[in-house]
Design a protein around this motif. Structure first.
Motif, short mmCIF file in Angstrom:
data_model
loop_
_atom_site.label_atom_id
_atom_site.label_comp_id
_atom_site.label_asym_id
_atom_site.label_seq_id
_atom_site.Cartn_x
_atom_site.Cartn_y
_atom_site.Cartn_z
N TYR A 235 0.85 -1.19 0.00
CA TYR A 235 0.00 0.00 0.00
C TYR A 235 0.88 1.23 0.00
N HIS A 236 0.41 2.25 -0.71
CA HIS A 236 1.21 3.45 -0.91
C HIS A 236 0.65 4.62 -0.08
N SER A 237 -0.63 4.49 0.32
CA SER A 237 -1.25 5.54 1.13
C SER A 237 -2.45 4.95 1.86
N PHE A 306 -2.86 3.37 -5.55
CA PHE A 306 -1.70 3.97 -4.90
C PHE A 306 -2.17 5.14 -4.02
N HIS A 307 -3.04 5.99 -4.61
CA HIS A 307 -3.40 7.21 -3.89
C HIS A 307 -4.84 7.27 -3.41
N HIS A 308 -4.98 7.49 -2.11
CA HIS A 308 -6.29 7.84 -1.55
C HIS A 308 -6.47 9.33 -1.82
N LEU A 330 0.77 0.26 -13.42
CA LEU A 330 1.43 1.54 -13.13
C LEU A 330 2.92 1.31 -12.88
N TYR A 331 3.24 0.30 -12.11
CA TYR A 331 4.65 0.05 -11.82
C TYR A 331 5.39 -0.43 -13.05
N GLU A 332 4.69 -1.11 -13.92
CA GLU A 332 5.28 -1.63 -15.15
C GLU A 332 5.64 -0.46 -16.09
#
Ligand SMILES: CC1=C(/C=C/C(C)=C/C=C/C(C)=C/C=O)C(C)(C)CCC1
Ligand SMILES: [Fe+2]
Length: 527
Positions: A235-237, A306-308, A330-332
């Motif tokens: 998790y990013h956020s 990724f983003h809330h 997205l990471y790709e």
């Protein structure tokens, strides 16, 4: 495109006066402080991924109608080791590096095998965090680096593990109205358990400990056990409402056995993350007072986020907006090899981001029928369907497609709100617009200009703001035409008309995240 994503940018530690067109509002006094990758080639070696680049902090200082720009590479241990060796010697997200190909490899490999969690980088390239009077450059590992917000000088390296048992922590903390930091991190296989830990860093320290850092007073608030010991979610956020912490356990997971052996197998950390398209995405709502996770099982289909954007409560329901992807592309797509001349062709294979709204009821009558919609909110098409096993399936409502790097008027964080400010992407991952979305009407306003790539827009409220969009938007604009100089753009947040632009005659890097620091919050730095 490679010229923008993969180029090395020169640092400019001494302030450069920008040329202002229009008028910088007199009340705007302070520093826009931002972070992002600025160097992707060291000597003959090159990183594979845009998120690997060495952290370059830059700032726009607003003083009495004038604007000054400066930038400085974060002197992380990673930066120093790489520069000294004149090649990449520290592993990043998408690049595994081997310090010394002849001598060291076995010693290093044995040390990796004896620790489940490898030693991570301190190349803190994602965001800026404020704790009390201190500012830190942050990423997602256990290291953060203190910086001087005025000179951009690099100060102490701080290891979160000294204060809280987390191996990873987000670069997107929240702040309450008193300035206390709320963040989350993952504790991997600690004492035989893997869990997600919520912690608080107070904004001030007791008078007798004035010289100490706020981190010494870090408190663990609560934790959520991972569904799996060896496959915790990535998790990013996360989100916060008045009473809850909104945490999403997505089927995009870290594979710990893979992570522990990646160095030895010669693969990067990114290959230890995988998306499980047939699994569910689970929602957690942790009650800030009781520290308990609401016990019902709320879920939606597999997705990656990724983003809330924001979250709030209304009429016994939790409403949260997030930027979602159909998969982990997205990471790709940020591998530099895809960000080349054929990027438009390449990015067709990547899913576009969409802002989605989920609505989750926290109570419902015993007599609610199986299959019935438990959402009682006329303004949404998001539903929450009761299932026979007691779980609640929550399909979302799509609010807006093609936006990323969302920001809001942070005074509305955790509260009912109306406006999202974000970067508009025509082809992921290239930002070509700044967009304001009204989440109620779904109407939008956009700013765009030829050859301009806007950064994440930051909202700064007017001194006596009454309405949510009473303020300005700050965004640093990178240009894809070498004949057009980059600039800092100021928009009126209500109308999206240009207030001013401050042009600088040096190359800017495309950054990730940052914050506006009002002058009053900088005072104590001068003491
Ligand atoms: C080094 C490293 C990591 C770094 C992740 C990074 C750098 C993520 C950046 C994400 C961004 C910028 C997302 C934007 O939406 C992991 C996977 C946490 C764990 C293994 C070591
Ligand atoms: Fe982010």
């Amino acid at each position: 495109m490679e010229v923008i994503f993969g180029r090395n940018i020169e640092e400019h530690p001494e302030p450069i006066k920008a040329e202002v067109k229009g008028e910088i509002p007199n009340w705007l006094q302070g520093i826009l402080l931002r972070n992002g990758p600025g160097m992707h080639t060291v000597g003959e070696t090159r990183y594979n991924h845009w998120f690997d680049g060495l952290a370059l902090i830059h700032s726009f200082t607003f003083k009495n109608g004038e604007v000054y720009y400066r930038s400085k590479y974060l002197r992380s241990d990673t930066y120093n080791s790489n520069i000294e060796a004149n090649r990449i010697v520290v592993s990043e997200f998408g690049t595994m590096a081997y310090p010394d190909p002849c001598k060291n490899i076995f010693a290093k490999a044995f040390s990796y095998l004896s620790h489940i969690i490898p030693e991570f980088t301190d190349n803190c390239l994602i965001n800026i965090m404020k704790t009390g009077d201190e500012f830190y450059a942050t990423s997602e590992t256990n290291f953060i680096r203190k910086i001087n917000p005025q000179t951009l000088e690099t100060l102490e390296k701080v290891d979160y593990t000294k204060y809280v048992a987390v191996n990873l922590a987000t670069a997107h903390p929240h702040y309450d109205s008193a300035g206390n930091v709320l963040n989350m991190g993952t504790s991997i296989v600690g004492k035989g358990k893997t869990k997600y830990v919520v912690f608080k860093i107070p904004s001030s320290v007791p008078e007798e400990e004035k010289k100490k850092s706020c981190l010494k007073h870090l408190e663990v608030m609560c934790s959520v056990p991972s569904r799996s010991l060896l496959h915790p979610t990535y998790y990013h956020s996360f989100g916060v409402t008045e009473n809850y912490i909104v945490f999403i356990e997505q089927p995009f997971k870290l594979d710990i056995p893979k992570l522990a052996t990646a160095y030895f197998r010669g693969v990067n950390w990114a290959s230890c993350l995988s998306f499980h398209k047939d699994e569910k995405t689970w929602f957690h709502f942790i009650d800030k007072k009781t520290k308990k996770d609401i016990s019902a099982t709320f879920y939606t289909d597999a997705m990656v986020l990724f983003h809330h954007v924001n979250a709030y409560e209304e009429d016994g329901q939790v409403i949260f907006d997030v930027i979602c992807y159909a998969d982990s592309s997205l990471y790709e797509m940020f591998y530099l090899k895809y960000l080349n001349a054929e990027f438009k062709e390449n990015t067709k294979h990547f899913s576009l981001p969409a802002c989605k709204r989920f609505v989750v009821p926290l109570q419902w009558g015993e007599d609610a029928e199986i299959g019935s919609n438990l959402v009682r909110l006329p303004s949404t098409t998001a539903t929450a369907l009761k299932e026979s096993d007691g779980s609640i399936y929550c399909p979302p409502e799509t609010i807006y497609e093609g936006i990323e790097l969302p920001r809001i008027n942070y005074d509305y964080n955790g509260k009912k709100y109306r406006y999202i400010f974000a970067a508009g992407v025509q082809w992921s991952p290239v930002p070509t617009q700044i967009v304001k979305v009204d989440v109620l009407t779904k109407k939008s306003l956009t700013w765009r200009e030829e050859h301009c790539w806007p950064a994440e827009p930051t909202f700064v409220p007017y001194p006596h703001a009454k309405e949510e969009d009473d303020g300005i938007i700050l965004s640093s604009i990178v240009t894809s035409d070498p004949r057009k100089a980059p600039f800092l753009l100021i928009l009126d947040a209500k109308t999206f008309t240009e207030v001013a632009r401050a042009t600088v005659d040096v190359a800017l890097h495309l950054d990730l995240h940052g914050m506006f620091v009002p002058e009053k919050d900088l005072k104590s730095q001068e003491d």
